[in-house]
Design a protein around this motif. Sequence first.
Motif, PDB file in Angstrom:
ATOM      1  N   PHE A   1       1.035 -12.954  -5.145  1.00  0.00           N
ATOM      2  CA  PHE A   1       0.264 -12.672  -6.360  1.00  0.00           C
ATOM      3  C   PHE A   1       0.692 -11.323  -6.911  1.00  0.00           C
ATOM      4  O   PHE A   1       1.076 -10.424  -6.168  1.00  0.00           O
ATOM      5  CB  PHE A   1      -1.246 -12.703  -6.065  1.00  0.00           C
ATOM      6  CG  PHE A   1      -1.760 -11.508  -5.319  1.00  0.00           C
ATOM      7  CD1 PHE A   1      -2.092 -10.337  -5.980  1.00  0.00           C
ATOM      8  CD2 PHE A   1      -1.915 -11.542  -3.941  1.00  0.00           C
ATOM      9  CE1 PHE A   1      -2.557  -9.227  -5.295  1.00  0.00           C
ATOM     10  CE2 PHE A   1      -2.376 -10.436  -3.237  1.00  0.00           C
ATOM     11  CZ  PHE A   1      -2.698  -9.278  -3.914  1.00  0.00           C
ATOM     12  N   LEU A   2       0.618 -11.198  -8.230  1.00  0.00           N
ATOM     13  CA  LEU A   2       0.740  -9.897  -8.897  1.00  0.00           C
ATOM     14  C   LEU A   2      -0.577  -9.698  -9.630  1.00  0.00           C
ATOM     15  O   LEU A   2      -0.931 -10.485 -10.512  1.00  0.00           O
ATOM     16  CB  LEU A   2       1.902  -9.890  -9.885  1.00  0.00           C
ATOM     17  CG  LEU A   2       2.144  -8.579 -10.676  1.00  0.00           C
ATOM     18  CD1 LEU A   2       3.519  -8.604 -11.332  1.00  0.00           C
ATOM     19  CD2 LEU A   2       1.099  -8.297 -11.734  1.00  0.00           C
ATOM     20  N   GLU A   3      -1.315  -8.662  -9.250  1.00  0.00           N
ATOM     21  CA  GLU A   3      -2.558  -8.336  -9.958  1.00  0.00           C
ATOM     22  C   GLU A   3      -2.415  -6.947 -10.570  1.00  0.00           C
ATOM     23  O   GLU A   3      -2.071  -5.985  -9.871  1.00  0.00           O
ATOM     24  CB  GLU A   3      -3.761  -8.359  -9.001  1.00  0.00           C
ATOM     25  CG  GLU A   3      -5.090  -8.106  -9.721  1.00  0.00           C
ATOM     26  CD  GLU A   3      -6.301  -8.047  -8.798  1.00  0.00           C
ATOM     27  OE1 GLU A   3      -6.146  -7.878  -7.576  1.00  0.00           O
ATOM     28  OE2 GLU A   3      -7.424  -8.148  -9.339  1.00  0.00           O
TER      29      GLU A   3
ATOM     30  N   MET B   1      -5.802 -10.984 -15.229  1.00  0.00           N
ATOM     31  CA  MET B   1      -4.600 -10.143 -15.092  1.00  0.00           C
ATOM     32  C   MET B   1      -4.001 -10.383 -13.711  1.00  0.00           C
ATOM     33  O   MET B   1      -3.752  -9.439 -12.937  1.00  0.00           O
ATOM     34  CB  MET B   1      -4.940  -8.666 -15.270  1.00  0.00           C
ATOM     35  CG  MET B   1      -5.092  -8.233 -16.710  1.00  0.00           C
ATOM     36  SD  MET B   1      -5.099  -6.436 -16.797  1.00  0.00           S
ATOM     37  CE  MET B   1      -6.554  -6.170 -17.766  1.00  0.00           C
ATOM     38  N   ILE B   2      -3.812 -11.652 -13.396  1.00  0.00           N
ATOM     39  CA  ILE B   2      -3.203 -12.009 -12.108  1.00  0.00           C
ATOM     40  C   ILE B   2      -2.376 -13.265 -12.308  1.00  0.00           C
ATOM     41  O   ILE B   2      -2.716 -14.125 -13.141  1.00  0.00           O
ATOM     42  CB  ILE B   2      -4.285 -12.230 -11.015  1.00  0.00           C
ATOM     43  CG1 ILE B   2      -3.633 -12.436  -9.645  1.00  0.00           C
ATOM     44  CG2 ILE B   2      -5.226 -13.372 -11.361  1.00  0.00           C
ATOM     45  CD1 ILE B   2      -4.595 -12.333  -8.480  1.00  0.00           C
ATOM     46  N   HIS B   3      -1.270 -13.353 -11.601  1.00  0.00           N
ATOM     47  CA  HIS B   3      -0.533 -14.615 -11.488  1.00  0.00           C
ATOM     48  C   HIS B   3       0.016 -14.721 -10.080  1.00  0.00           C
ATOM     49  O   HIS B   3       0.082 -13.715  -9.350  1.00  0.00           O
ATOM     50  CB  HIS B   3       0.556 -14.776 -12.548  1.00  0.00           C
ATOM     51  CG  HIS B   3       1.474 -13.619 -12.785  1.00  0.00           C
ATOM     52  ND1 HIS B   3       2.359 -13.160 -11.828  1.00  0.00           N
ATOM     53  CD2 HIS B   3       1.666 -12.845 -13.883  1.00  0.00           C
ATOM     54  CE1 HIS B   3       3.069 -12.153 -12.354  1.00  0.00           C
ATOM     55  NE2 HIS B   3       2.657 -11.923 -13.584  1.00  0.00           N
TER      56      HIS B   3
ATOM     57  N   GLY C   1       1.577  -7.481  -2.631  1.00  0.00           N
ATOM     58  CA  GLY C   1       0.242  -6.973  -2.305  1.00  0.00           C
ATOM     59  C   GLY C   1      -0.137  -5.693  -3.020  1.00  0.00           C
ATOM     60  O   GLY C   1      -1.294  -5.291  -2.976  1.00  0.00           O
ATOM     61  N   TRP C   2       0.819  -5.034  -3.676  1.00  0.00           N
ATOM     62  CA  TRP C   2       0.543  -3.741  -4.316  1.00  0.00           C
ATOM     63  C   TRP C   2       0.316  -3.916  -5.811  1.00  0.00           C
ATOM     64  O   TRP C   2       0.723  -4.900  -6.410  1.00  0.00           O
ATOM     65  CB  TRP C   2       1.676  -2.748  -4.031  1.00  0.00           C
ATOM     66  CG  TRP C   2       1.674  -2.276  -2.591  1.00  0.00           C
ATOM     67  CD1 TRP C   2       1.100  -2.922  -1.524  1.00  0.00           C
ATOM     68  CD2 TRP C   2       2.243  -1.069  -2.076  1.00  0.00           C
ATOM     69  NE1 TRP C   2       1.279  -2.182  -0.379  1.00  0.00           N
ATOM     70  CE2 TRP C   2       1.975  -1.039  -0.688  1.00  0.00           C
ATOM     71  CE3 TRP C   2       2.950  -0.022  -2.652  1.00  0.00           C
ATOM     72  CZ2 TRP C   2       2.403   0.007   0.134  1.00  0.00           C
ATOM     73  CZ3 TRP C   2       3.376   1.029  -1.835  1.00  0.00           C
ATOM     74  CH2 TRP C   2       3.094   1.033  -0.459  1.00  0.00           C
TER      75      TRP C   2
ATOM     76  N   SER D   1      -0.619 -13.845  -1.004  1.00  0.00           N
ATOM     77  CA  SER D   1      -0.478 -14.905  -2.001  1.00  0.00           C
ATOM     78  C   SER D   1      -1.871 -15.410  -2.356  1.00  0.00           C
ATOM     79  O   SER D   1      -2.818 -15.236  -1.588  1.00  0.00           O
ATOM     80  CB  SER D   1       0.362 -16.039  -1.409  1.00  0.00           C
ATOM     81  OG  SER D   1       0.367 -17.163  -2.258  1.00  0.00           O
ATOM     82  N   MET D   2      -1.996 -16.000  -3.529  1.00  0.00           N
ATOM     83  CA  MET D   2      -3.272 -16.549  -3.955  1.00  0.00           C
ATOM     84  C   MET D   2      -3.656 -17.726  -3.065  1.00  0.00           C
ATOM     85  O   MET D   2      -2.797 -18.499  -2.656  1.00  0.00           O
ATOM     86  CB  MET D   2      -3.128 -17.001  -5.409  1.00  0.00           C
ATOM     87  CG  MET D   2      -4.411 -17.201  -6.155  1.00  0.00           C
ATOM     88  SD  MET D   2      -4.035 -17.790  -7.830  1.00  0.00           S
ATOM     89  CE  MET D   2      -3.927 -16.259  -8.728  1.00  0.00           C
ATOM     90  N   HIS D   3      -4.939 -17.826  -2.772  1.00  0.00           N
ATOM     91  CA  HIS D   3      -5.475 -18.977  -2.036  1.00  0.00           C
ATOM     92  C   HIS D   3      -6.411 -19.743  -2.968  1.00  0.00           C
ATOM     93  O   HIS D   3      -7.075 -19.139  -3.801  1.00  0.00           O
ATOM     94  CB  HIS D   3      -6.278 -18.522  -0.817  1.00  0.00           C
ATOM     95  CG  HIS D   3      -5.450 -17.909   0.283  1.00  0.00           C
ATOM     96  ND1 HIS D   3      -4.614 -16.838   0.071  1.00  0.00           N
ATOM     97  CD2 HIS D   3      -5.353 -18.221   1.598  1.00  0.00           C
ATOM     98  CE1 HIS D   3      -4.020 -16.517   1.224  1.00  0.00           C
ATOM     99  NE2 HIS D   3      -4.456 -17.340   2.168  1.00  0.00           N
TER     100      HIS D   3
END
Length: 392
Positions: free
Chosen positions: A119-121, A144-146, A219-220, A325-327
């Motif tokens: 994920f990028l947040e 603001m996440i993908h 994660g950052w 990663s997104m769950h």
Amino acid sequence: ARADDPLITDLEAQPWTQYLGDGVDAAPYGLPSEHEAHVVRRNVAWLTADPVSSVNFTPLHELEGIITPNGLCFERHHGGVAQIAPSEWRLMINGLVERQLVFTLGDIMRFPRVTRAHFLECAANSGMEWRGAQLNGVQYTHGMIHNVMYTGVPLRHLLEEAGLKGSAQWLLPEGGDAAGMTRSLPLEKALDDCLIATHMNGERLRPEQGYPARLVVPGWEGNMWVKWIRRIEVGDRPWHHREETSKYTDLMADGTARRFTWEMDVKSVVTNPSPQAPITHGHGPTVLSGIAWSGRGAIREVHVTTDGGINWHQARIEGPSLDKSMHRFVYEFDWDGAPLLVQSRAVDSAGFVQPTKNALRKVRGVNSIYHNNGIQTWAISSEGEAENVEIS
Ligand code: MTE
Ligand code: CO
């Protein structure tokens, strides 16, 4: 479901059985159905002065599973989208290295590559909610996440090729766009799991996401994932540039600013139902769906409440559980049609528990913009309409 329906039994009622459809080459690069035309990134006009230094939001309430389709990944750029021809792209590594090197894209493609979902947040995700419930839609509160399957070269390989000097401790990745974004990145993180990514979800990066190459910092905070990357300077101390001093620092209640809050803390949100995705089927079997993520590892558990936190239920993690990663979580229940207060609370593999917004405010005050991972509440009416609210 029912036993009979003219849309099945009366073929005349189905025009699409009466004509031959488009042939194979009608759409060499395919697009979604015209009936999904409302599923788009959207911005909030009053948030920023100009779209070239702005953000739009991922339509989380329209998505399922864990992968964000490339055309729906939110965009955040400080100087618009740079248009770089792959033949003219270069990446320089200089500073405290044995050999200053300039790589072409062809050079990059000859290093061993890896494929990983992350994920990028943006650190500013949910930043408008610090002082209370504000934006009425999960697309705007959390979009603001993908989450993308990246293919790229571990940054470690490129640094080894240049040869790090003994005093090397920090990196300064720099973007090739008009914003020339730079952030100080500890060498340890770069050697651990950072990538120079060329592909997203199987295809080349989209221009908006940094084509032809971007930095992936699993994660950052998203700000560190420099797009259109052109140079990495190796140094022995952080640079304290704009994006890590006047921006992307956290103003605490006592007036001091916290720096270098790189990791994105454990967070989750219910995407359905939510203000843009009401329950339309009335009482009875109901599927609640949401997303959870942590910059410190995988998600171990997600708990869901429909009564504002009196009773918590374990949700089911559906699909791959990957590091940083997104769950996806789902919770199936029988809705009696009474109003609900829906929340989710995630626990990550490092043992961190997502806090309530008020618990977060006790530590952080309300002057922050970034790193708001508080529990989101949706109030669902007996008609199934959802609203962004806060409960104490
Ligand atoms: N890199 C460059 N070169 N220029 C930028 O403006 N924006 C940063 C980061 N990398 C930015 C950049 C910010 S604040 C975020 S949140 C992410 O890119 C957004 O990545 P995305 O547009 O792929 O969603
Ligand atoms: Co950002």
